[in-house]
Design an enzyme around this catalytic site. Structure first.
Site, PDB file in Angstrom:
ATOM      1  N   ALA A 156       0.842  -1.194   0.000  1.00 41.33           N
ATOM      2  CA  ALA A 156       0.000   0.000   0.000  1.00 41.33           C
ATOM      3  C   ALA A 156       0.877   1.245   0.000  1.00 41.33           C
ATOM      4  CB  ALA A 156      -0.918   0.002   1.221  1.00 41.33           C
ATOM      5  N   CYS A 187      -8.116   0.403   2.744  1.00 44.32           N
ATOM      6  CA  CYS A 187      -8.006   1.474   1.744  1.00 44.32           C
ATOM      7  C   CYS A 187      -9.359   1.843   1.148  1.00 44.32           C
ATOM      8  CB  CYS A 187      -7.024   1.092   0.645  1.00 44.32           C
ATOM      9  SG  CYS A 187      -5.370   0.724   1.268  1.00 44.32           S
TER      10      CYS A 187
END
EC number: 2.3.1.181
Length: 258
Positions: A156, A187
């Site tokens: 990420a 996310c």
């Protein structure tokens, strides 16, 4: 010289690397801000912080209430982009505190970080890349041993640029226990999953194993020595209705982006 081969950094001086071991999120955040304040004044050097965090949730500026933990677990609200994520043992976290070249191009900077991590994962034997409209490093969806695996993120990225200096950075799941993601919408993406290097390779891949390669790749990418290339993954969807009514096998639709 193309933008892909130019340094993303303002300074030609080498990047300093600090290995912080396991450190609390707030303590690491304080170190980020200390370094960023120096770089904004052209003091000190660009620095890559490499570390692990004890288990913690952090929420970026776009986090929605429904993205947060369902069990009431505390969350640290931070000033980076993106939504909510989990950090914890077995995950390599990197915070490049870098004064960016002018004109500042945040998207180009994020692509450099993605390129570094894609290179590391590819060298380990993992097929991965980008997904259009989603930051980070992704594995394509697949149908494996009778199980449908959606697109899943192995790394990420979430950054903030303030006064021309980048803060926050990336996290790479090495041998993390991924149950930390179960209580959130990672996310803010509901139709995908998360994975780790260990899960994909079928062996234990530690933070210590990948740290040298990640360090070298991030430095090379930011300095323009690792060009950004097209690595958009093949988009695959599983048509469960067709699989259940017309055939014993799943139906795939593939679309190539990029």
């Amino acid at each position: 010289m193309s933008s892909a081969t130019q340094s993303a950094r303002f300074s030609p001086s080498p990047i300093s690397v600090e290995h912080l071991g396991t450190i609390g999120y707030v303590d690491a955040w304080d170190r980020q801000r200390e370094l960023a304040a120096e770089r904004a004044e052209n003091v000190g050097t660009d620095t890559l912080l490499l570390l692990e965090h004890p288990a913690v949730y952090t929420a970026g500026r776009r986090t929605e209430p429904e993205d947060r933990p369902t069990d009431g677990t505390p969350v640290i609200d931070v000033d980076r982009g993106g939504k909510i994520t989990w950090h914890g043992p077995g995950q390599l976290v990197g915070y490049p505190i870098v004064k960016l070249a002018e004109p500042v191009d945040v998207v180009r900077y994020v692509r450099r970080l993605e390129q570094a991590l894609i290179t590391v994962c590819t060298d380990l034997g993992i097929v991965c890349g980008r997904v259009d409209g989603r930051s980070g490093v992704w594995l394509p969806a697949s149908f494996d041993n009778g199980q449908w695996l959606p697109e899943r993120k192995v790394a990420a990225i979430g950054v903030r640029v303030q006064r021309g200096v980048a803060l926050h950075g990336f996290s790479l799941n090495c041998n993390s226990v991924l149950t930390g993601f179960d209580a959130i919408i990672p996310c803010g993406i509901r139709d995908a999953g998360v994975t780790s290097l260990s899960r994909e390779l079928g062996r234990d891949v530690t933070v210590e194993e990948v740290t040298p390669a990640v360090t070298a790749a991030v430095v090379a990418a930011l300095d323009g020595e690792l060009p950004v290339t097209e690595h958009d993954i093949e988009r695959v969807t599983f048509d469960s209705a067709a699989a259940g009514t017309t055939s014993s096998a799943p139906t795939f639709t593939t679309v190539q982006y990029g």
